[in-house]
Design an enzyme around this catalytic site. Structure first.
Site, PDB file in Angstrom:
ATOM      1  N   HIS A 110       0.816  -1.209   0.000  1.00  0.00           N
ATOM      2  CA  HIS A 110       0.000   0.000   0.000  1.00  0.00           C
ATOM      3  C   HIS A 110       0.853   1.263   0.000  1.00  0.00           C
ATOM      4  CE1 HIS A 110      -3.033  -2.651   2.387  1.00  0.00           C
ATOM      5  NE2 HIS A 110      -3.035  -2.934   1.103  1.00  0.00           N
ATOM      6  N   LYS A 114       5.931   6.402   7.801  1.00  0.00           N
ATOM      7  CA  LYS A 114       5.445   5.451   8.806  1.00  0.00           C
ATOM      8  C   LYS A 114       6.576   5.009   9.718  1.00  0.00           C
ATOM      9  CE  LYS A 114       2.172   3.372   5.556  1.00  0.00           C
ATOM     10  NZ  LYS A 114       1.739   2.127   4.912  1.00  0.00           N
ATOM     11  N   TYR A 121       1.431   1.176  13.954  1.00  0.00           N
ATOM     12  CA  TYR A 121       1.886   2.141  12.953  1.00  0.00           C
ATOM     13  C   TYR A 121       1.732   3.554  13.501  1.00  0.00           C
ATOM     14  CZ  TYR A 121      -0.026  -1.552   9.851  1.00  0.00           C
ATOM     15  OH  TYR A 121      -0.350  -2.725   9.243  1.00  0.00           O
ATOM     16  N   ASP A 152      -5.858  -6.150  -2.661  1.00  0.00           N
ATOM     17  CA  ASP A 152      -4.415  -6.384  -2.705  1.00  0.00           C
ATOM     18  C   ASP A 152      -4.046  -7.341  -3.837  1.00  0.00           C
ATOM     19  OD1 ASP A 152      -4.194  -4.685  -0.573  1.00  0.00           O
ATOM     20  OD2 ASP A 152      -3.558  -6.208   0.864  1.00  0.00           O
TER      21      ASP A 152
END
Length: 182
Positions: free
Chosen positions: A61, A71, A131, A169
């Site tokens: 992603h 991130k 995250y 995905d």
């Protein structure tokens, strides 16, 4: 904390210092001043968690344009193979990937700057991933690089050869297709 620059510029593996005694351990997982001295100024604005079972492959992603995200990833329970692909057009490593094993046991953290596709494969019975991101999630800006793209040729861990993926995905774009989207 130890900050280890990875092969691809901008990626950092962070090893927190652990203090053990008979009660257990203590560690600092984030120190703004030290982080900014080593990595740069990042304003984390959202923190999220996901939990997945063995064989789940989430990704690859990325958020496009103004919605791009940096991130900081760590694993609270279990073990994952964490993978990023450099999608920065001006980078010498465009289309190259980096992989690290993150686990509750090794307590490593992985910093990923904006401009990378990110995904992970759960290697343990299940894993809980944390995250921190510097931009809120924007569904309209989300894009997906197919994790099995032959041009990128990620060497996924063989402990979980049967992937469990979401439909979106599985239908991710190839590196050649996304070049025009960035």
């Amino acid at each position: 904390m130890d900050f280890i620059q990875k092969h691809i510029w901008g990626l950092w593996l962070i090893r927190p210092k652990l203090i053990f005694d008979e009660r257990g351990y203590f560690m600092e997982t984030y120190m703004k001043e030290e982080f900014e001295r080593r990595v740069g100024t990042i304003d984390f604005v959202q923190e999220s968690q996901s939990c997945s079972v063995c064989g789940v492959l989430r990704g690859m992603h990325y958020q496009q344009g103004e919605a791009a995200q940096a991130k900081l990833i760590n694993v609270l329970e279990g073990t994952i193979q964490d993978v990023v692909v450099d999608l920065r057009k001006d980078s010498n490593s465009f289309g190259k990937y980096e992989t690290v094993e993150l686990s509750a046991e090794n307590k490593l953290q992985f910093f990923i700057p904006r401009g990378f596709a990110h995904g992970f494969l759960v290697l343990s019975e299940w894993a809980t991933i944390n995250y921190k991101v510097d931009n809120v999630y924007c569904p309209d800006a989300e894009r997906i690089l197919y994790a099995g793209d032959k041009d990128v040729n990620i060497l996924w861990d063989k402990r979980c050869e049967l992937w469990k993926q979401s439909e979106k995905d599985r239908l991710g774009s190839s590196l050649r297709e996304i070049e025009v989207q960035l």
